[in-house]
Motif scaffolding. Structure first.
Motif, PDB file in Angstrom:
ATOM      1  N   PRO A  93     -29.626  41.486   2.849  1.00  0.00           N
ATOM      2  CA  PRO A  93     -29.403  41.361   1.401  1.00  0.00           C
ATOM      3  C   PRO A  93     -28.917  39.946   1.055  1.00  0.00           C
ATOM      4  O   PRO A  93     -27.927  39.475   1.620  1.00  0.00           O
ATOM      5  CB  PRO A  93     -28.320  42.385   1.102  1.00  0.00           C
ATOM      6  N   LYS A  94     -29.609  39.278   0.143  1.00  0.00           N
ATOM      7  CA  LYS A  94     -29.255  37.901  -0.210  1.00  0.00           C
ATOM      8  C   LYS A  94     -27.807  37.785  -0.685  1.00  0.00           C
ATOM      9  O   LYS A  94     -27.090  36.881  -0.270  1.00  0.00           O
ATOM     10  CB  LYS A  94     -30.175  37.365  -1.301  1.00  0.00           C
ATOM     11  N   ALA A  95     -27.377  38.677  -1.567  1.00  0.00           N
ATOM     12  CA  ALA A  95     -26.016  38.590  -2.106  1.00  0.00           C
ATOM     13  C   ALA A  95     -24.984  38.729  -0.990  1.00  0.00           C
ATOM     14  O   ALA A  95     -23.986  38.007  -0.959  1.00  0.00           O
ATOM     15  CB  ALA A  95     -25.802  39.658  -3.173  1.00  0.00           C
ATOM     16  N   SER A  96     -25.231  39.634  -0.049  1.00  0.00           N
ATOM     17  CA  SER A  96     -24.303  39.823   1.066  1.00  0.00           C
ATOM     18  C   SER A  96     -24.325  38.630   2.014  1.00  0.00           C
ATOM     19  O   SER A  96     -23.296  38.236   2.555  1.00  0.00           O
ATOM     20  CB  SER A  96     -24.649  41.094   1.836  1.00  0.00           C
ATOM     21  N   ILE A  97     -25.506  38.052   2.212  1.00  0.00           N
ATOM     22  CA  ILE A  97     -25.616  36.847   3.057  1.00  0.00           C
ATOM     23  C   ILE A  97     -24.845  35.702   2.408  1.00  0.00           C
ATOM     24  O   ILE A  97     -24.094  34.980   3.075  1.00  0.00           O
ATOM     25  CB  ILE A  97     -27.091  36.467   3.288  1.00  0.00           C
ATOM     26  N   ASP A  98     -25.001  35.535   1.093  1.00  0.00           N
ATOM     27  CA  ASP A  98     -24.272  34.477   0.391  1.00  0.00           C
ATOM     28  C   ASP A  98     -22.761  34.670   0.504  1.00  0.00           C
ATOM     29  O   ASP A  98     -22.015  33.714   0.733  1.00  0.00           O
ATOM     30  CB  ASP A  98     -24.688  34.422  -1.079  1.00  0.00           C
ATOM     31  N   LYS A  99     -22.305  35.909   0.369  1.00  0.00           N
ATOM     32  CA  LYS A  99     -20.869  36.193   0.508  1.00  0.00           C
ATOM     33  C   LYS A  99     -20.422  35.954   1.945  1.00  0.00           C
ATOM     34  O   LYS A  99     -19.345  35.396   2.188  1.00  0.00           O
ATOM     35  CB  LYS A  99     -20.557  37.625   0.092  1.00  0.00           C
ATOM     36  N   TRP A 100     -21.242  36.348   2.927  1.00  0.00           N
ATOM     37  CA  TRP A 100     -20.921  36.134   4.335  1.00  0.00           C
ATOM     38  C   TRP A 100     -20.748  34.644   4.610  1.00  0.00           C
ATOM     39  O   TRP A 100     -19.833  34.243   5.328  1.00  0.00           O
ATOM     40  CB  TRP A 100     -22.023  36.724   5.212  1.00  0.00           C
ATOM     41  N   ILE A 101     -21.613  33.818   4.023  1.00  0.00           N
ATOM     42  CA  ILE A 101     -21.500  32.370   4.203  1.00  0.00           C
ATOM     43  C   ILE A 101     -20.159  31.878   3.653  1.00  0.00           C
ATOM     44  O   ILE A 101     -19.440  31.131   4.321  1.00  0.00           O
ATOM     45  CB  ILE A 101     -22.676  31.640   3.515  1.00  0.00           C
ATOM     46  N   GLU A 102     -19.817  32.302   2.443  1.00  0.00           N
ATOM     47  CA  GLU A 102     -18.540  31.885   1.836  1.00  0.00           C
ATOM     48  C   GLU A 102     -17.357  32.325   2.692  1.00  0.00           C
ATOM     49  O   GLU A 102     -16.403  31.571   2.869  1.00  0.00           O
ATOM     50  CB  GLU A 102     -18.410  32.478   0.436  1.00  0.00           C
ATOM     51  N   ASP A 103     -17.425  33.541   3.226  1.00  0.00           N
ATOM     52  CA  ASP A 103     -16.320  34.077   4.042  1.00  0.00           C
ATOM     53  C   ASP A 103     -16.203  33.388   5.389  1.00  0.00           C
ATOM     54  O   ASP A 103     -15.161  33.483   6.052  1.00  0.00           O
ATOM     55  CB  ASP A 103     -16.499  35.580   4.254  1.00  0.00           C
ATOM     56  N   ASN A 104     -17.279  32.716   5.837  1.00  0.00           N
ATOM     57  CA  ASN A 104     -17.280  32.123   7.162  1.00  0.00           C
ATOM     58  C   ASN A 104     -17.300  30.589   7.164  1.00  0.00           C
ATOM     59  O   ASN A 104     -17.554  29.986   8.200  1.00  0.00           O
ATOM     60  CB  ASN A 104     -18.472  32.655   7.972  1.00  0.00           C
ATOM     61  N   VAL A 105     -17.017  29.999   6.021  1.00  0.00           N
ATOM     62  CA  VAL A 105     -16.955  28.532   5.956  1.00  0.00           C
ATOM     63  C   VAL A 105     -15.844  28.036   6.876  1.00  0.00           C
ATOM     64  O   VAL A 105     -14.746  28.580   6.894  1.00  0.00           O
ATOM     65  CB  VAL A 105     -16.696  28.064   4.501  1.00  0.00           C
ATOM     66  N   GLY A 106     -16.176  27.047   7.675  1.00  0.00           N
ATOM     67  CA  GLY A 106     -15.199  26.463   8.612  1.00  0.00           C
ATOM     68  C   GLY A 106     -15.183  27.095   9.983  1.00  0.00           C
ATOM     69  O   GLY A 106     -14.565  26.564  10.898  1.00  0.00           O
ATOM     70  N   LYS A 107     -15.867  28.228  10.153  1.00  0.00           N
ATOM     71  CA  LYS A 107     -15.921  28.878  11.454  1.00  0.00           C
ATOM     72  C   LYS A 107     -17.017  28.277  12.311  1.00  0.00           C
ATOM     73  O   LYS A 107     -17.988  27.740  11.804  1.00  0.00           O
ATOM     74  CB  LYS A 107     -16.164  30.381  11.302  1.00  0.00           C
ATOM     75  N   SER A 108     -16.855  28.373  13.610  1.00  0.00           N
ATOM     76  CA  SER A 108     -17.878  27.892  14.550  1.00  0.00           C
ATOM     77  C   SER A 108     -18.526  29.075  15.234  1.00  0.00           C
ATOM     78  O   SER A 108     -17.862  30.047  15.587  1.00  0.00           O
ATOM     79  CB  SER A 108     -17.241  26.996  15.618  1.00  0.00           C
TER      80      SER A 108
END
Length: 109
Positions: A93-108
């Motif tokens: 789901p695009k919306a969930s992928i976009d939220k996942w990206i925001e939640d994982n900013v800065g992670k490796s």
């Protein structure tokens, strides 16, 4: 004198060409564009293209994210990407992928 004649010929060609193009553009029915019907009679009627889908196939996810197949495989293995499975086919789901990206900013990964 000859330069003036050329200027007139070029000018007339531009006028005639502009009129021909303008008339064609005004009467063309471009199926590639979204058609919008604006009125106060009901909801906004918008033709939705395939680019506006809410679910991505696995093969489209890397393109959507702008990453290579190898990077995508690594994310799928380690990243807990949000998915929906319908009849054995995995969708993202695009919306969930976009939220996942925001939640994982800065992670490796």
């Amino acid at each position: 004198m000859m330069e003036t004649k050329h200027a007139w010929i070029i000018g007339w060609c531009l006028i005639i060409g502009g009129c021909a193009i303008g008339s064609g553009a005004a009467s063309s029915d471009d199926d590639g564009m979204n058609n919008v019907n604006l009125s106060n009679d009901g909801p906004l009627d918008v033709a939705v293209s395939a680019e506006e889908t809410k679910l991505l196939y696995e093969e489209d996810l890397g393109t959507y994210l702008g990453i290579s197949d190898e990077e995508l495989a690594k994310l799928q293995k380690q990243g807990n990407l949000p998915t929906i499975t319908i009849d054995g086919t995995k969708y993202y789901p695009k919306a969930s992928i976009d939220k996942w990206i925001e939640d994982n900013v800065g992670k490796s990964f």
